[in-house]
Design an enzyme around this catalytic site. Structure first.
Site, short mmCIF file in Angstrom:
data_model
loop_
_atom_site.label_atom_id
_atom_site.label_comp_id
_atom_site.label_asym_id
_atom_site.label_seq_id
_atom_site.Cartn_x
_atom_site.Cartn_y
_atom_site.Cartn_z
N HIS A 63 -4.00 4.94 -4.54
CA HIS A 63 -3.03 5.41 -3.55
C HIS A 63 -1.63 5.13 -4.09
O HIS A 63 -1.25 3.98 -4.24
CB HIS A 63 -3.25 4.69 -2.21
CG HIS A 63 -4.62 4.90 -1.65
ND1 HIS A 63 -4.95 5.96 -0.84
CD2 HIS A 63 -5.77 4.20 -1.81
CE1 HIS A 63 -6.23 5.90 -0.51
NE2 HIS A 63 -6.76 4.85 -1.09
N ASP A 306 -9.38 1.80 -5.96
CA ASP A 306 -8.92 1.90 -4.57
C ASP A 306 -7.62 1.08 -4.38
O ASP A 306 -7.42 0.44 -3.35
CB ASP A 306 -9.99 1.46 -3.57
CG ASP A 306 -9.66 1.91 -2.14
OD1 ASP A 306 -8.66 2.65 -1.94
OD2 ASP A 306 -10.38 1.50 -1.20
N HIS A 310 0.34 -2.16 0.21
CA HIS A 310 0.91 -2.30 1.56
C HIS A 310 2.03 -3.33 1.50
O HIS A 310 1.98 -4.26 0.69
CB HIS A 310 -0.15 -2.78 2.56
CG HIS A 310 -1.17 -1.74 2.90
ND1 HIS A 310 -0.86 -0.56 3.53
CD2 HIS A 310 -2.52 -1.71 2.69
CE1 HIS A 310 -1.95 0.15 3.70
NE2 HIS A 310 -2.98 -0.51 3.19
ZN LIG Z 1 -11.57 5.02 1.31
#
Ligand SMILES: [Zn+2]
Length: 429
Positions: A63, A306, A310
């Site tokens: 991400h 992954d 944050h």
């Molecule tokens: Zn996921």
């Protein structure tokens, strides 16, 4: 760009089952030769004795938070973290703000990655518009703009009819459907794994069946449609068993596991450290053993980070309120090397799961050191011991439970298309 001669390393290329001591010459952005005693000529010589020379790692799942949440990460900081972790390519999940469900967002990500010029970025597009699980996104348009797969990651496609149509549509385009497998009626946003630890520490929890029940449904739809299906972040023994059986049946299924599900159990949540709140949650010791076994025997095809940055806004709160996810690009390698240190996997097998297999799953360039292939190469010092410190991360976020820990194994050099994008000072001398 200067030619590079990597002198005297252990050259490991899973694509050709190669594990030899040799020199590697990178020329004009390609792997030119692998032999002992290559003359340097005009090439820049880097001594890599005692280190591994491997095809650059490829992360199927991270991400990057751009567009929309640049206070957590952006394409520049995320790809710098990737390079420092030994990754030469990353696939960016579509849960940006707004989600990557249209050509404009995909093109923006591709353009930003090119401007930054660190590692290759392959956007993954949404399965459904706005990740709402209702109407299919324009997958053809997304693919045309540069998306290499589709996923609603962060959310599961709950509606079986929508998932069926998604698989059929993706199949026609030759796209892989990546499912974040979670039956949300069963998981109910439970922050912890349902087991002895959650009972003892008093956290709301979700059973592993929330994942495996969704995978079981999907596999029936894969049998119905014949579409290519990939399970994101497998976390429990039941899912490993289901995928193993599905592969035996000949279904076109692949899957991945994260470094944290390979190394931590639900006991890590006992101190309420919010960096251990991830989704799927850290599971039991039996699940940990099952995913390690699955990765070793090839049931689980790939390691994927992954990487989920944050900020303190999302993490300096109660465990139950904290956002799910931890960063992972800069700690993946040492965590996975534990499988080699404990003799569960050979270096060749682990490098396959981190590079060759991910390339194969999505048909991406790289994943091999075969002469003529692109010079996406990582040099690994498997014995380097270092302390994981917040100040050391290239990532803009620091949500990692490994801060303060001593880790073994580091990327020393990362080369993308023949260009050095990361190097440890002491290697270049
Ligand atoms: Zn996921």
């Amino acid at each position: 760009m200067a030619d590079i001669l990597l002198r005297g390393g252990r050259v490991i290329d899973p694509a050709r089952n190669l594990d030899v001591t040799a020199d590697v010459l990178l020329q004009d952005g390609k792997v030119a030769r692998i032999e002992a005693g290559i003359a340097a000529g005009a090439a820049k010589v880097i001594d890599v004795k005692g280190m591994w020379v491997v095809p650059g790692f490829i992360d199927l799942h991270c991400h990057l938070r751009e567009p929309g949440q640049e206070y957590k990460e952006n394409i520049a900081t995320g790809t710098a973290a990737a390079a420092a972790g030994g990754f030469t390519a990353v696939c960016a999940m579509p849960n940006t703000v707004p989600p990557n469900d249209n050509r404009a967002i995909t093109e923006l990500m591709v353009r930003r990655a090119q401007e930054v010029g660190m590692v290759r970025v392959y956007p993954i597009g949404c399965i459904t518009q706005g990740q709402k699980g209702e109407n299919l996104a324009e997958m053809g348009e997304l693919q045309d703009a540069g998306c290499v797969a589709v996923s609603d990651d962060g959310r599961s496609v709950m509606n079986s009819e929508v998932m069926r149509r998604a698989l059929e549509y993706a199949r026609g385009l030759g796209l892989v459907v990546i499912q974040h497998a979670e039956d949300v009626s069963l998981s109910a946003n439970g922050p912890a794994h349902e087991g002895a630890a959650s009972t003892r520490i008093g956290l709301r929890c979700q059973p592993s069946a929330a994942e495996s029940a969704m995978v079981a449904r999907d596999l029936e739809l894969v049998a119905l449609t014949g579409a290519r299906y990939h399970v994101a972040h497998v976390s429990c023994a039941e899912t490993v068993r289901l995928v193993r059986e599905a592969k035996r049946r000949g279904l076109p299924v692949t899957c991945e596991v994260t470094p944290h599900h390979l190394t931590l159990t639900d006991e890590a949540c006992a101190g309420y450290d919010t960096s251990t709140r991830v989704n799927p949650p850290l599971r039991s010791a039996a699940d940990l053993a099952a995913v390690r076994e699955g990765l070793a025997d090839g049931t689980i095809d790939a390691v994927a980070t992954d990487h989920a940055p944050h900020s303190p806004i999302e993490k300096d709160v109660e465990f139950e309120q904290a956002a799910s996810g931890m960063i992972g690009l800069e700690t993946a390698l040492p965590l996975c090397l534990d499988l080699v240190a404990t003799k569960k996997m050979t270096p060749l097998a682990l490098m396959d799961r981190m590079s060759t297999a991910p390339a194969k799953i999505l048909g991406l360039p790289g994943g091999t050191l075969a002469p003529g292939s692109i010079a996406d190469v990582t040099v690994v010092d498997p014995e380097a011991v270092w302390t994981c410190e917040a100040g050391r991360f290239r990532s803009r976020s620091h949500n990692s439970p490994f801060i303060g820990r001593s880790l073994r194994g580091r990327a020393m050099l990362t080369v993308v298309g023949g260009k050095i994008v990361f190097a440890e000072e002491k290697l270049l001398g």
